[in-house]
Motif scaffolding. Sequence first.
Motif: not given
Length: 182
Positions: A41-45, A68-75, A142-149
């Motif tokens: 995950v990116l942008n996580a405290a 900020d409120e955004q998170l970016l998960f790479s699975i 095979s992979s999933l990117t989850v973007f919390v806007q």
Amino acid sequence: MLNGVPTDAAGAGAKRPLPEAPAAAPGANATFAPLEISGSVLNAANPDFISHVLKGGDAPGALKSDCDEQLLFSIDFPALVKLRELRIEGPDGSTPKTVKLFLNKTNMAFEDCEDAPATQELEFSSEAQTLPLNFVKFQSVSSLTVFVQDNQEDSDSTSISRLQLIGVPLHTTNMNDLKKQG
């Protein structure tokens, strides 16, 4: 034929066995269940908390966004999967609202997620909600990117206590399991 029933060559009137039904395609009658997943995950405290969020157990807290409120998960999945649903849970108010999913795209940055068209965009409206995915698009993942806007109350921080993918692995040949002959 005797009274509409096929007979054997000797004419004894014995019934022939019915031909076997063709084997079902892999995953055709499979039961969909939460998948064991791992990722980053990116942008996580508190990025080390991702394992609790993805494992889906009773976690002592939540993964929170940092600046900020955004998170970016790479699975990444160890094998191809079919996905059917996405479940997100979090504490009141700071749970994700708009979530964009990007299929089989790796190494995406926040700018990529904001500019590129998503495979599917979801709108969550409660603290714990499961939403269906477009099943046709999520047949071979095979992979999933989850973007919390953003989040439910447009606060500065987003919190997630569970991110769960419901699906089924596809049965494929693992090339590492093959043994050299000769």
